[in-house]
Design a protein around this motif. Structure first.
Motif, PDB file in Angstrom:
ATOM      1  N   ASN A 124     -16.308  14.801  56.853  1.00 62.70           N
ATOM      2  CA  ASN A 124     -14.852  14.645  57.425  1.00 62.70           C
ATOM      3  C   ASN A 124     -14.167  12.701  57.888  1.00 62.70           C
ATOM      4  OD1 ASN A 124     -15.671  17.048  58.837  1.00 62.70           O
ATOM      5  ND2 ASN A 124     -16.906  16.352  60.563  1.00 62.70           N
ATOM      6  N   GLY A 125     -14.219  12.327  56.953  1.00 64.04           N
ATOM      7  CA  GLY A 125     -13.878  11.530  57.039  1.00 64.04           C
ATOM      8  C   GLY A 125     -14.162   9.646  57.518  1.00 64.04           C
ATOM      9  N   ALA A 126     -15.255   9.647  58.648  1.00 63.45           N
ATOM     10  CA  ALA A 126     -15.653   9.326  59.213  1.00 63.45           C
ATOM     11  C   ALA A 126     -15.848   7.548  59.033  1.00 63.45           C
ATOM     12  CB  ALA A 126     -16.985   9.548  60.083  1.00 63.45           C
ATOM     13  N   LEU A 127     -15.864   7.294  58.047  1.00 58.61           N
ATOM     14  CA  LEU A 127     -15.315   5.818  57.505  1.00 58.61           C
ATOM     15  C   LEU A 127     -14.203   5.567  58.068  1.00 58.61           C
ATOM     16  CD1 LEU A 127     -16.610   3.337  56.611  1.00 58.61           C
ATOM     17  CD2 LEU A 127     -16.039   3.874  53.908  1.00 58.61           C
ATOM     18  N   GLU A 128     -13.024   6.393  57.934  1.00 55.98           N
ATOM     19  CA  GLU A 128     -11.629   6.001  58.546  1.00 55.98           C
ATOM     20  C   GLU A 128     -11.419   5.870  59.210  1.00 55.98           C
ATOM     21  OE1 GLU A 128      -7.139   8.243  56.988  1.00 55.98           O
ATOM     22  OE2 GLU A 128      -8.635   9.409  58.311  1.00 55.98           O
ATOM     23  N   GLY A 129     -12.967   6.799  60.364  1.00 49.63           N
ATOM     24  CA  GLY A 129     -12.386   7.120  61.784  1.00 49.63           C
ATOM     25  C   GLY A 129     -12.934   5.557  62.611  1.00 49.63           C
ATOM     26  N   LEU A 130     -14.219   5.108  61.569  1.00 47.43           N
ATOM     27  CA  LEU A 130     -14.842   3.528  61.673  1.00 47.43           C
ATOM     28  C   LEU A 130     -13.275   2.471  61.695  1.00 47.43           C
ATOM     29  CD1 LEU A 130     -18.144   3.253  60.387  1.00 47.43           C
ATOM     30  CD2 LEU A 130     -17.527   4.053  62.684  1.00 47.43           C
ATOM     31  N   LEU A 131     -12.676   2.207  60.632  1.00 49.38           N
ATOM     32  CA  LEU A 131     -11.557   1.823  60.454  1.00 49.38           C
ATOM     33  C   LEU A 131     -11.038   2.032  61.363  1.00 49.38           C
ATOM     34  CD1 LEU A 131     -12.259   1.525  55.745  1.00 49.38           C
ATOM     35  CD2 LEU A 131     -13.533   0.096  58.075  1.00 49.38           C
ATOM     36  N   LEU A 132     -10.715   2.874  61.736  1.00 48.16           N
ATOM     37  CA  LEU A 132      -9.409   2.802  62.966  1.00 48.16           C
ATOM     38  C   LEU A 132     -10.015   2.598  64.039  1.00 48.16           C
ATOM     39  CD1 LEU A 132      -7.914   6.100  61.943  1.00 48.16           C
ATOM     40  CD2 LEU A 132      -6.723   4.550  61.723  1.00 48.16           C
ATOM     41  N   ALA A 133     -11.389   1.598  64.853  1.00 48.36           N
ATOM     42  CA  ALA A 133     -11.462   1.440  65.624  1.00 48.36           C
ATOM     43  C   ALA A 133     -11.061   0.041  65.971  1.00 48.36           C
ATOM     44  CB  ALA A 133     -13.020   1.792  65.708  1.00 48.36           C
ATOM     45  N   PRO A 134     -10.200  -0.395  67.027  1.00 43.62           N
ATOM     46  CA  PRO A 134      -9.711  -1.601  68.008  1.00 43.62           C
ATOM     47  C   PRO A 134     -10.995  -2.831  67.300  1.00 43.62           C
ATOM     48  CG  PRO A 134     -10.002  -0.373  69.501  1.00 43.62           C
ATOM     49  CD  PRO A 134     -10.328   0.411  68.605  1.00 43.62           C
ATOM     50  N   LEU A 135     -11.845  -3.193  66.263  1.00 46.46           N
ATOM     51  CA  LEU A 135     -12.986  -3.849  66.271  1.00 46.46           C
ATOM     52  C   LEU A 135     -12.571  -4.469  65.442  1.00 46.46           C
ATOM     53  CD1 LEU A 135     -15.811  -1.092  66.705  1.00 46.46           C
ATOM     54  CD2 LEU A 135     -15.570  -3.065  68.473  1.00 46.46           C
ATOM     55  N   PRO A 136     -12.890  -5.596  64.568  1.00 43.99           N
ATOM     56  CA  PRO A 136     -13.223  -6.494  63.824  1.00 43.99           C
ATOM     57  C   PRO A 136     -14.506  -5.700  62.922  1.00 43.99           C
ATOM     58  CG  PRO A 136     -13.938  -7.932  65.153  1.00 43.99           C
ATOM     59  CD  PRO A 136     -13.595  -6.635  65.910  1.00 43.99           C
ATOM     60  N   ARG A 137     -13.920  -6.291  61.033  1.00 43.95           N
ATOM     61  CA  ARG A 137     -14.147  -5.365  60.301  1.00 43.95           C
ATOM     62  C   ARG A 137     -16.095  -5.548  60.526  1.00 43.95           C
ATOM     63  NH1 ARG A 137     -10.471  -1.889  60.044  1.00 43.95           N
ATOM     64  NH2 ARG A 137      -9.300  -1.994  58.921  1.00 43.95           N
ATOM     65  N   GLY A 138     -16.623  -7.061  60.343  1.00 45.14           N
ATOM     66  CA  GLY A 138     -17.659  -7.318  60.393  1.00 45.14           C
ATOM     67  C   GLY A 138     -18.607  -6.738  61.423  1.00 45.14           C
ATOM     68  N   ALA A 139     -17.495  -6.670  63.106  1.00 47.86           N
ATOM     69  CA  ALA A 139     -18.605  -5.997  63.901  1.00 47.86           C
ATOM     70  C   ALA A 139     -19.323  -3.991  63.182  1.00 47.86           C
ATOM     71  CB  ALA A 139     -17.484  -5.312  65.227  1.00 47.86           C
ATOM     72  N   ILE A 140     -18.742  -3.364  62.837  1.00 52.51           N
ATOM     73  CA  ILE A 140     -19.017  -2.475  61.984  1.00 52.51           C
ATOM     74  C   ILE A 140     -19.953  -2.395  61.078  1.00 52.51           C
ATOM     75  CG2 ILE A 140     -18.157   0.289  60.093  1.00 52.51           C
ATOM     76  CD1 ILE A 140     -14.780  -0.812  61.413  1.00 52.51           C
TER      77      ILE A 140
END
Lengths: 221, 219
Positions: free
Chosen positions: A78-94
């Motif tokens: 379901n494109g969940a990685l894109e969902g993660l990258l749309l979160a207002p977080l630094p990529r490092g937090a992901i």
């Protein structure tokens, strides 16, 4: 941000326990490897004591690679990685969230692996178990940090698990050597000090500092 | 109440130019609807506004937040509901919303999450894994995020797909309320009839150029 990191790790651990996928595969694989080693070497207790560090670290490496191959499996749906990258977080937090989830699963396997190895190989160094676990914990931190970064790099490749192992093995070789040597010194002297331990810590710091940055760079489009 | 300003935005994938000098201003309470053929660049424009793609040329401001330089901050105020549901199949609707809440650092308690699930008609399925949901149910659940996130800018990519008639009316009601509160909406759609009940400004994307629908008719 810490809550987001926790929630991401929680999501991965929950998924694994619901589907009994990565953790059980890692555990059964580790048991199989140890059984094969035991049957192949049939070491006497003294020889077994000498072999334990190498056996433990090679089993840890194999099982960790198995787990790393599935780190981003849930994100493919379901494109969940894109969902993660749309979160207002630094990529490092992901990155840290994914790393923490994988680390928890790996450490659960490690805690079962150590007593199992000692029983199977009839090695009576039970007093050193906390120190052995601490060393495995330190080693797994660096191993999984680099592994999650490489898993992110190879996630779209067709033969990603092979590619992941090919990239990971040479890069973690120094960390594994440091782990084996510091475990040797713990078993021989009973003390958790020395240059190999320092080297292990240095690798942890380097991998944990560079991997989130590398992940952020990888995820930019 | 902050406007969205896109100025001379261009984007290319390799040699293929997708957007050319796109300029658009969306005022608070306005809904800009992008029409255009498949591959005309509607989803690319939405991905740029969501900061999923790096802005290659031009600029974009949401109020005084520059999307190019302050992506992490801008994402606090933006929600994108796209082709993918971004849901985790092994989690229940409640757990998916909990995950969304913590990842997007939204202040919403468990009651608010339960209310959002109830509002999209998924209350009986609140604790079942999402994996077995139909496409329409997944769409409803992804739209439930709007109710807890309260963004400034709402990006919708084909929001009516997989929704039944009740779902379309419900969604238009949500968008209408969001507009009334001063929210900004940019939507890509192929369904002018379904958009019709909304107060909106139609735009047409063709050959990478954005034109108002009246201009494009004139062309």
């Amino acid at each position: 941000m810490l809550k987001a990191i926790y929630r991401l790790a929680w999501k991965d651990v929950i998924a694994d326990f619901r589907h009994r996928s990565t953790f059980s595969s890692m555990l059964f694989f580790a048991i199989a490897v140890l059984l094969v080693f035991q049957a192949a070497f049939e070491p006497d207790p003294q020889e077994a004591q000498r072999l334990v560090p190498g056996l433990l670290w090679s089993t840890v490496l194999f099982t960790t690679i198995l787990g790393l191959g599935r780190v981003f499996q849930a994100e493919e749906e379901n494109g969940a990685l894109e969902g993660l990258l749309l979160a207002p977080l630094p990529r490092g937090a992901i990155f840290f969230g994914k790393w923490l989830g994988n680390l928890v699963l790996s450490l659960l396997v490690m805690t079962m692996l150590v007593p199992l190895t000692l029983v199977l190989f009839n090695v009576t160094i039970w007093g050193h178990v906390p120190m052995l676990l601490l060393l495995l914990f330190l080693g797994t931190m660096g191993l999984t940090a680099l592994g999650v970064l490489l898993a992110a790099m190879t996630q779209t490749a067709r033969s990603r698990e092979t590619l992941l192992a090919l990239l990971l093995l040479p890069l973690v070789a120094p960390l594994l050597i440091a782990g084996v040597q510091s475990m040797n010194s713990v078993i021989a002297s009973g003390s958790l000090t020395g240059p190999w331990l320092n080297l292990l810590l240095i690798f942890d710091v380097v991998y944990l500092a560079l991997a989130p940055w590398g992940f952020g760079w990888l995820m930019e489009e | 109440m902050t406007p969205l300003q896109i100025l001379d935005m261009a984007h290319r994938f390799g040699r293929r130019i997708v957007l050319r000098r796109v300029t658009l201003r969306v005022e608070p309470g306005e809904c800009a609807v992008l029409y255009g053929a498949n591959g005309s660049g509607k989803s690319t424009l939405l991905s740029l506004l969501a900061t999923r793609l790096r802005i290659q040329q031009g600029s974009c401001l949401l109020g005084d937040v520059n999307l190019q330089t302050h992506g992490d901050l801008a994402r606090r105020y933006i929600v994108l509901i796209g082709h993918h549901s971004h849901l985790y199949g092994h989690l229940s609707p409640m757990e998916n919303l909990l995950f969304f809440r913590d990842m997007h650092q939204v202040a919403a308690d468990m009651d608010a999450l339960a209310d959002a699930i109830g509002a999209v008609g998924l209350e009986p399925f609140a604790h079942q894994p999402v994996r077995w949901f139909s496409a329409g149910m997944k769409k409803r659940l992804s739209l439930a995020r709007l109710l807890i996130a309260r963004p400034r800018l709402l990006l919708l990519d084909e929001p009516y797909s997989a929704l039944d008639q009740d779902g379309v009316s419900w969604l238009n009601g949500v968008i209408h309320r969001f507009q009334h509160q001063g929210g900004l909406v940019v939507m890509a759609s192929h369904d002018p009839e379904k958009v019709q009940p909304l107060r909106h400004t139609p735009w047409h994307l063709h050959g990478g150029l954005l034109q108002s629908v009246t201009e494009s008719h004139r062309c």
